[in-house]
Scaffold this motif. Structure first.
Motif, PDB file in Angstrom:
ATOM      1  N   VAL A  26       0.479  -1.211  -0.035  1.00 44.80           N
ATOM      2  CA  VAL A  26       0.153  -0.205   0.331  1.00 44.80           C
ATOM      3  C   VAL A  26       0.799   1.071   0.372  1.00 44.80           C
ATOM      4  CG1 VAL A  26      -2.425  -1.545   1.114  1.00 44.80           C
ATOM      5  CG2 VAL A  26      -0.443   0.426   2.582  1.00 44.80           C
ATOM      6  N   SER A  27       0.365   2.057  -0.390  1.00 46.49           N
ATOM      7  CA  SER A  27       1.074   3.757  -0.575  1.00 46.49           C
ATOM      8  C   SER A  27       1.563   3.894   0.703  1.00 46.49           C
ATOM      9  CB  SER A  27       0.495   4.722  -1.356  1.00 46.49           C
ATOM     10  OG  SER A  27       0.981   6.060  -0.801  1.00 46.49           O
ATOM     11  N   GLY A  28       2.737   4.193   1.069  1.00 41.75           N
ATOM     12  CA  GLY A  28       3.418   4.530   2.613  1.00 41.75           C
ATOM     13  C   GLY A  28       3.376   3.202   3.397  1.00 41.75           C
ATOM     14  N   ALA A  29       3.877   2.484   2.923  1.00 42.75           N
ATOM     15  CA  ALA A  29       4.178   1.720   3.798  1.00 42.75           C
ATOM     16  C   ALA A  29       5.256   0.652   4.310  1.00 42.75           C
ATOM     17  CB  ALA A  29       3.319  -0.172   2.527  1.00 42.75           C
ATOM     18  N   GLY A  30       6.124   1.258   3.555  1.00 41.43           N
ATOM     19  CA  GLY A  30       7.115   0.580   4.453  1.00 41.43           C
ATOM     20  C   GLY A  30       8.078   2.478   5.540  1.00 41.43           C
ATOM     21  N   THR A  31       9.434   1.513   6.318  1.00 44.56           N
ATOM     22  CA  THR A  31       9.458   2.480   7.392  1.00 44.56           C
ATOM     23  C   THR A  31      11.214   2.725   7.726  1.00 44.56           C
ATOM     24  OG1 THR A  31       9.215   2.776   9.455  1.00 44.56           O
ATOM     25  CG2 THR A  31       9.390   0.897   8.941  1.00 44.56           C
ATOM     26  N   ASP A  32      11.539   3.402   7.847  1.00 39.97           N
ATOM     27  CA  ASP A  32      13.094   3.271   8.122  1.00 39.97           C
ATOM     28  C   ASP A  32      13.669   3.733  10.126  1.00 39.97           C
ATOM     29  OD1 ASP A  32      13.995   2.986   5.690  1.00 39.97           O
ATOM     30  OD2 ASP A  32      14.000   5.949   5.912  1.00 39.97           O
ATOM     31  N   ALA A  33      12.462   3.471  10.546  1.00 40.50           N
ATOM     32  CA  ALA A  33      12.236   3.083  11.901  1.00 40.50           C
ATOM     33  C   ALA A  33      12.843   2.071  12.057  1.00 40.50           C
ATOM     34  CB  ALA A  33      11.265   3.622  12.667  1.00 40.50           C
ATOM     35  N   ASP A  34      13.391   1.997  14.082  1.00 41.92           N
ATOM     36  CA  ASP A  34      13.988   1.308  14.676  1.00 41.92           C
ATOM     37  C   ASP A  34      12.437  -0.178  15.047  1.00 41.92           C
ATOM     38  OD1 ASP A  34      15.499  -1.008  15.929  1.00 41.92           O
ATOM     39  OD2 ASP A  34      15.916   0.757  17.278  1.00 41.92           O
ATOM     40  N   VAL A  35      12.496  -1.337  14.285  1.00 35.41           N
ATOM     41  CA  VAL A  35      11.061  -2.590  14.460  1.00 35.41           C
ATOM     42  C   VAL A  35      11.735  -3.585  15.416  1.00 35.41           C
ATOM     43  CG1 VAL A  35       9.977  -3.547  13.300  1.00 35.41           C
ATOM     44  CG2 VAL A  35      10.231  -2.010  12.110  1.00 35.41           C
ATOM     45  N   LYS A  55      21.265   1.475  11.628  1.00 33.57           N
ATOM     46  CA  LYS A  55      20.597   2.729  10.393  1.00 33.57           C
ATOM     47  C   LYS A  55      20.764   1.994   9.249  1.00 33.57           C
ATOM     48  CE  LYS A  55      20.426   6.632  11.827  1.00 33.57           C
ATOM     49  NZ  LYS A  55      20.190   8.465  11.210  1.00 33.57           N
ATOM     50  N   LYS A  56      21.978   1.720   8.526  1.00 30.14           N
ATOM     51  CA  LYS A  56      22.564   1.475   7.173  1.00 30.14           C
ATOM     52  C   LYS A  56      21.527   0.358   6.523  1.00 30.14           C
ATOM     53  CE  LYS A  56      25.815   0.275   4.089  1.00 30.14           C
ATOM     54  NZ  LYS A  56      25.296  -0.885   3.454  1.00 30.14           N
ATOM     55  N   ARG A  58      18.600  -0.329   8.471  1.00 30.26           N
ATOM     56  CA  ARG A  58      16.596  -0.085   8.670  1.00 30.26           C
ATOM     57  C   ARG A  58      16.591   0.312   6.905  1.00 30.26           C
ATOM     58  NH1 ARG A  58      18.344   1.292  13.813  1.00 30.26           N
ATOM     59  NH2 ARG A  58      18.339   3.726  13.222  1.00 30.26           N
ATOM     60  N   LYS A  59      17.048   1.324   6.659  1.00 31.23           N
ATOM     61  CA  LYS A  59      17.106   1.953   5.296  1.00 31.23           C
ATOM     62  C   LYS A  59      17.180   0.544   4.854  1.00 31.23           C
ATOM     63  CE  LYS A  59      19.014   6.158   6.279  1.00 31.23           C
ATOM     64  NZ  LYS A  59      17.384   7.137   6.119  1.00 31.23           N
ATOM     65  N   GLU A  60      17.478  -0.667   4.530  1.00 30.11           N
ATOM     66  CA  GLU A  60      17.050  -0.876   3.053  1.00 30.11           C
ATOM     67  C   GLU A  60      16.173  -2.227   3.055  1.00 30.11           C
ATOM     68  OE1 GLU A  60      20.785  -3.378   3.090  1.00 30.11           O
ATOM     69  OE2 GLU A  60      22.181  -1.473   2.472  1.00 30.11           O
ATOM     70  N   LYS A  61      16.071  -2.229   4.817  1.00 29.74           N
ATOM     71  CA  LYS A  61      14.928  -3.121   4.974  1.00 29.74           C
ATOM     72  C   LYS A  61      12.676  -2.359   4.853  1.00 29.74           C
ATOM     73  CE  LYS A  61      17.624  -6.819   6.084  1.00 29.74           C
ATOM     74  NZ  LYS A  61      17.559  -7.919   4.891  1.00 29.74           N
ATOM     75  N   PHE A  62      12.145  -3.749   5.190  1.00 26.38           N
ATOM     76  CA  PHE A  62      11.162  -2.619   5.692  1.00 26.38           C
ATOM     77  C   PHE A  62      10.514  -1.872   4.728  1.00 26.38           C
ATOM     78  CE2 PHE A  62      13.259  -2.904   9.854  1.00 26.38           C
ATOM     79  CZ  PHE A  62      12.684  -4.901   9.707  1.00 26.38           C
ATOM     80  N   GLU A  63      10.611  -2.356   2.857  1.00 27.94           N
ATOM     81  CA  GLU A  63       9.702  -1.543   2.035  1.00 27.94           C
ATOM     82  C   GLU A  63       8.463  -2.133   1.237  1.00 27.94           C
ATOM     83  OE1 GLU A  63      11.727   1.463   1.233  1.00 27.94           O
ATOM     84  OE2 GLU A  63      12.826   0.933   2.849  1.00 27.94           O
ATOM     85  N   LYS A  64       8.060  -1.313   0.867  1.00 23.15           N
ATOM     86  CA  LYS A  64       6.481  -1.198   0.303  1.00 23.15           C
ATOM     87  C   LYS A  64       6.529  -2.630  -0.470  1.00 23.15           C
ATOM     88  CE  LYS A  64       3.041  -0.161  -3.474  1.00 23.15           C
ATOM     89  NZ  LYS A  64       2.933   1.410  -4.072  1.00 23.15           N
ATOM     90  N   ALA A  65       5.920  -3.636   0.284  1.00 24.10           N
ATOM     91  CA  ALA A  65       5.260  -4.930  -1.001  1.00 24.10           C
ATOM     92  C   ALA A  65       7.023  -5.423  -0.263  1.00 24.10           C
ATOM     93  CB  ALA A  65       5.043  -4.409  -2.113  1.00 24.10           C
ATOM     94  N   GLN A  66       8.099  -5.795   0.176  1.00 21.21           N
ATOM     95  CA  GLN A  66       8.800  -6.357   1.055  1.00 21.21           C
ATOM     96  C   GLN A  66       8.908  -7.212   1.644  1.00 21.21           C
ATOM     97  OE1 GLN A  66      12.265  -4.048  -0.143  1.00 21.21           O
ATOM     98  NE2 GLN A  66      12.931  -4.768   1.826  1.00 21.21           N
ATOM     99  N   LYS A  67       9.807  -8.983   1.921  1.00 16.83           N
ATOM    100  CA  LYS A  67       9.539  -9.711   2.089  1.00 16.83           C
ATOM    101  C   LYS A  67      11.533  -9.189   3.564  1.00 16.83           C
ATOM    102  CE  LYS A  67      10.310 -15.071   2.930  1.00 16.83           C
ATOM    103  NZ  LYS A  67       9.702 -15.847   1.804  1.00 16.83           N
ATOM    104  N   ASP A  68      11.142  -9.534   4.516  1.00 18.53           N
ATOM    105  CA  ASP A  68      12.174  -9.254   4.830  1.00 18.53           C
ATOM    106  C   ASP A  68      12.726 -10.535   5.955  1.00 18.53           C
ATOM    107  OD1 ASP A  68      13.577  -6.395   3.685  1.00 18.53           O
ATOM    108  OD2 ASP A  68      11.941  -6.333   4.769  1.00 18.53           O
ATOM    109  N   ILE A  69      13.633 -11.178   5.788  1.00 16.00           N
ATOM    110  CA  ILE A  69      13.882 -12.170   6.861  1.00 16.00           C
ATOM    111  C   ILE A  69      15.354 -11.793   7.504  1.00 16.00           C
ATOM    112  CG2 ILE A  69      14.871 -14.698   6.637  1.00 16.00           C
ATOM    113  CD1 ILE A  69      13.961 -15.056   3.869  1.00 16.00           C
TER     114      ILE A  69
END
Length: 270
Positions: A26-35, A55-56, A58-69
């Motif tokens: 969904v639009s704006g779904a991603g975040t660079d916050a500390d999850v 922080k580096k 975090r900027k690569e993870k949690f993007e829109k429609a992304q699966k992170d392991i």
């Protein structure tokens, strides 16, 4: 001098967990916050654990429609994993996150297979969206066990489980009717019950007043959490922010909206 009695510390073993997050499409779904995540078993829980190391990352993870392991070592909570608490620190521009689901995978005790827990969310963790919460408690929708057969093939089966119940709790905060009793600071609460706690929540949107925590007023909030059972304690604090942070708290009431049980906690002090 006499030798001190040596205290025996109980060792809590750590085990690797595979944690998979699915950010929504969904639009704006991603975040660079500390999850971060916390896992809860029947009798124990892990410490809060950030999924990214810096922080580096975090900027690569949690993007829109992304699966992170992520592979993280945490305290062994055993089986079953009854709930997951997942949230972020709300920092950075556009910190809001729309989370589709979380999966948690761990090895079986005999190391011959694994169990995967699927926790649907499909909600915002964002101050400016939904209910404004940046932390969610999730219950498992499906538990799948995989085991390796002697011929090397995988056998899959779904494990039946008795899930806990999600509940709504109303929090009524009574500010004392004394001179200077109100506060402009940010107020946080953690509610404890026989089945666990809510985790610390910021009391954001009063249902009764635009200007919260003023002298002689009652502010009403609502929080969602996994069934706490009988509530026996609240921990409430503020961050001492802004010009007039001092606060005279009269009492706090917690109402289980499903069962209409009310738990009253008197303070009557600064």
């Amino acid at each position: 001098l006499f030798p001190a009695n040596t205290a025996t510390e109980e060792y809590n073993p750590y085990v690797p967990y595979e944690i998979i997050t699915y950010t929504s499409d969904v639009s704006g779904a991603g975040t660079d916050a500390d999850v971060y995540v916390v896992l809860f078993g029947r009798d124990t829980q892990t410490e809060q654990k950030s999924l990214c190391a810096n922080k580096k990352e975090r900027k690569e993870k949690f993007e829109k429609a992304q699966k992170d392991i992520f592979i993280v070592e945490m305290e062994d909570v055993g089986d079953p994993i009854e709930k997951v608490r997942i949230g972020h620190d709300g920092t950075g521009w556009g910190a809001g996150w729309h989370l589709d689901k979380v999966e948690v995978r761990r090895l079986t005790d005999d190391k011959k297979g694994s169990i995967t827990y699927s926790f649907p969310c499909k909600r915002w963790l964002a101050r400016g969206e939904d209910d404004g919460e940046i932390v969610r408690e999730l219950l498992p929708e499906k538990i799948m066990e995989e085991k390796t057969r002697k011929d090397g093939s995988m056998k899959k089966k779904e494990i039946k489980h008795d899930a806990l119940e999600m509940k709504q709790y109303q929090i009524l905060v009574y500010t004392g009717d004394v001179k200077g009793g109100g506060t402009d600071a940010n107020v946080f609460i953690n509610v404890f019950g026989e089945n666990g706690d809510t985790g610390e929540r910021k009391l954001m949107k009063s249902e009764t007043h635009m200007d919260k925590f003023e002298r002689g007023q009652v502010d009403k909030f609502q929080i969602e959490a996994v069934d706490l059972g009988k509530v026996f304690k609240v921990k409430i604090r503020h961050d001492n922010a802004l010009l007039n942070p001092a606060w005279f708290l009269d009492k706090v009431e917690v109402v289980d909206l499903a069962d209409q049980d009310t738990f009253v906690f008197h303070c009557e002090r600064w």
